[in-house]
Design an enzyme around this catalytic site. Structure first.
Site, PDB file in Angstrom:
ATOM      1  N   ARG A  80      24.143  34.882  53.448  1.00  0.00           N
ATOM      2  CA  ARG A  80      25.426  35.532  53.213  1.00  0.00           C
ATOM      3  C   ARG A  80      25.245  37.043  53.117  1.00  0.00           C
ATOM      4  O   ARG A  80      24.223  37.519  52.605  1.00  0.00           O
ATOM      5  CB  ARG A  80      26.018  35.090  51.859  1.00  0.00           C
ATOM      6  CG  ARG A  80      26.764  33.774  51.865  1.00  0.00           C
ATOM      7  CD  ARG A  80      28.084  33.869  52.626  1.00  0.00           C
ATOM      8  NE  ARG A  80      28.806  32.603  52.593  1.00  0.00           N
ATOM      9  CZ  ARG A  80      28.596  31.578  53.413  1.00  0.00           C
ATOM     10  NH1 ARG A  80      27.693  31.649  54.361  1.00  0.00           N
ATOM     11  NH2 ARG A  80      29.307  30.466  53.312  1.00  0.00           N
ATOM     12  N   GLU A 130      31.608  41.476  56.287  1.00  0.00           N
ATOM     13  CA  GLU A 130      31.862  41.043  57.659  1.00  0.00           C
ATOM     14  C   GLU A 130      33.318  40.568  57.828  1.00  0.00           C
ATOM     15  O   GLU A 130      33.902  40.103  56.858  1.00  0.00           O
ATOM     16  CB  GLU A 130      30.878  39.929  58.058  1.00  0.00           C
ATOM     17  CG  GLU A 130      31.015  38.669  57.228  1.00  0.00           C
ATOM     18  CD  GLU A 130      29.948  37.628  57.538  1.00  0.00           C
ATOM     19  OE1 GLU A 130      28.759  37.952  57.515  1.00  0.00           O
ATOM     20  OE2 GLU A 130      30.342  36.477  57.782  1.00  0.00           O
ATOM     21  N   HIS A 182      27.398  35.629  62.482  1.00  0.00           N
ATOM     22  CA  HIS A 182      27.525  34.494  61.558  1.00  0.00           C
ATOM     23  C   HIS A 182      27.661  33.156  62.310  1.00  0.00           C
ATOM     24  O   HIS A 182      28.652  32.440  62.153  1.00  0.00           O
ATOM     25  CB  HIS A 182      28.710  34.712  60.598  1.00  0.00           C
ATOM     26  CG  HIS A 182      28.532  33.958  59.296  1.00  0.00           C
ATOM     27  ND1 HIS A 182      28.936  34.419  58.084  1.00  0.00           N
ATOM     28  CD2 HIS A 182      27.969  32.743  59.039  1.00  0.00           C
ATOM     29  CE1 HIS A 182      28.655  33.544  57.133  1.00  0.00           C
ATOM     30  NE2 HIS A 182      28.056  32.516  57.702  1.00  0.00           N
TER      31      HIS A 182
HETATM   32  C1  GLV Z   1      28.070  29.044  56.781  1.00  0.00           C
HETATM   33  O1  GLV Z   1      27.738  30.161  56.593  1.00  0.00           O
HETATM   34  C2  GLV Z   1      28.102  28.043  55.768  1.00  0.00           C
HETATM   35  O2  GLV Z   1      27.981  28.369  54.578  1.00  0.00           O
HETATM   36  O3  GLV Z   1      28.276  26.874  56.119  1.00  0.00           O
END
Ligand code: GLV
Length: 325
Positions: free
Chosen positions: A238, A267, A285
């Site tokens: 994250r 982001e 991501h």
């Molecule tokens: C993606 O980043 C998730 O947490 O599934």
């Protein structure tokens, strides 16, 4: 009457078909992100929501949606949900662990390899028509095989990354809030070290913990300084865990060699200076983004929501205390 549920972003047809058997579904298949006011309006008459990390489920929203019983996140991370606020209101929250573990570990390795072997630089060079022939010192990278991989956060994904590392005959060191049992360490061929030791020894530092106030800027200027100048940082968890401004400085002044990033502070906006740097590989991501995995995530979230709405315990219950309210 069937329970009313909102799906906040586009999902797959099979997910909607499954949901429609159990709920009256309103869905945002145009996939336009819902601003907080629109989300609150569309949720006011719903008992369930299937949402994504782009939706903020907080106290303010919950106050507006007193009928809500379940928040089913299509993600393993759930820092977009105020879990305490959900619990206090008896709203059950769920996530999608397990189904994305292998896929996210694969992306971690993709970033390790791409940064070490300068893949995006090489591709940009070819596309720009600059390749005039082979030479000995062209795009010299660093070896992944036999290098030291330092994993901070040895949960499900961290452990799978450690297993992948065995194929590259890497030395694996790790740091975790709780040290793993000896038999697990042995199976993973992973050695427990302090965070500082890890930063000082690893050729690749990979972050694999959830975002929470305690992990905010876990990697900042001081930590980057402890890393080897030849080391590479990988973040597939994250944004906010890394101080991106400090990382830009470290990449610019050679404090570390490079970085592979799937997540960013704030982001989809990102520090614009990343775009000017050659020693960083940037992806938007997509850690869990394979067709199979994203389908599995959406269906897992749907099953969690339906379980709650039909009075059962959801398979991936984040706040079992909520059931007691
Ligand atoms: C993606 O980043 C998730 O947490 O599934």
């Amino acid at each position: 009457m069937k329970p009313r549920l909102l799906v906040t972003r586009e999902v797959f047809d099979e997910t909607l078909h499954y949901l429609a058997q159990h709920c009256e579904v309103e869905s945002n298949q145009q996939d336009v992100p819902l601003d907080p006011e629109t989300l609150a309006q569309r949720l006011e008459d719903k008992v369930g929501v299937m949402c994504c990390l782009t939706d903020r489920i907080d106290e303010q929203l919950l106050t507006r949606c007193p009928r809500l019983k379940v928040v089913a996140n299509i993600a393993v991370g759930y820092n977009n949900i105020d879990l305490d606020a959900c619990t206090a209101r008896g709203v059950m929250a769920t996530n999608t662990p397990e189904v994305l573990t292998d896929t996210t570990a694969d992306l971690a390795f993709a970033l390790i390899l791409a940064t070490a072997r300068r893949l995006t630089e090489g591709e940009a060079y070819i596309r720009a028509g600059q390749w005039s022939g082979w030479y000995l010192k062209q795009l010299l990278g660093v070896d992944v095989h036999h290098a030291t991989l330092g994993i901070i956060g040895m949960g499900r994904i961290g452990r799978v990354i450690a297993r992948r590392a065995q194929g590259f005959e890497m030395r694996v060191i790790y740091h975790n809030r709780v040290r793993l049992a000896a038999d697990i360490e042995q199976a993973l061929k992973a050695t427990y070290v302090s965070k500082d030791e890890l930063l000082e020894q690893a050729d690749f530092v990979i972050l694999q913990m959830p975002y929470m106030p305690q992990t905010h800027h876990l990697i900042g200027a001081a930590e980057l300084k402890k890393m080897k100048s030849s080391a590479i940082l990988i973040n597939v968890t994250r944004g906010g865990i890394v101080d991106d401004a400090a990382l830009v400085r470290a990449l610019k002044d050679g404090t570390i060699r490079g970085a592979g990033l799937d997540t960013f502070e704030g982001e989809p906006q990102l520090n614009p200076e990343f775009l000017e740097l050659k020693n960083v590989v940037l992806v938007p991501h997509i850690g869990s983004s394979t067709e199979t995995t994203r389908r599995a995530m959406a269906m897992t979230a749907a099953k969690n929501a339906v379980a709650v709405l039909s009075g059962s315990v959801p398979p991936n219950f984040l706040n079992p205390e909520a059931g007691k309210n």
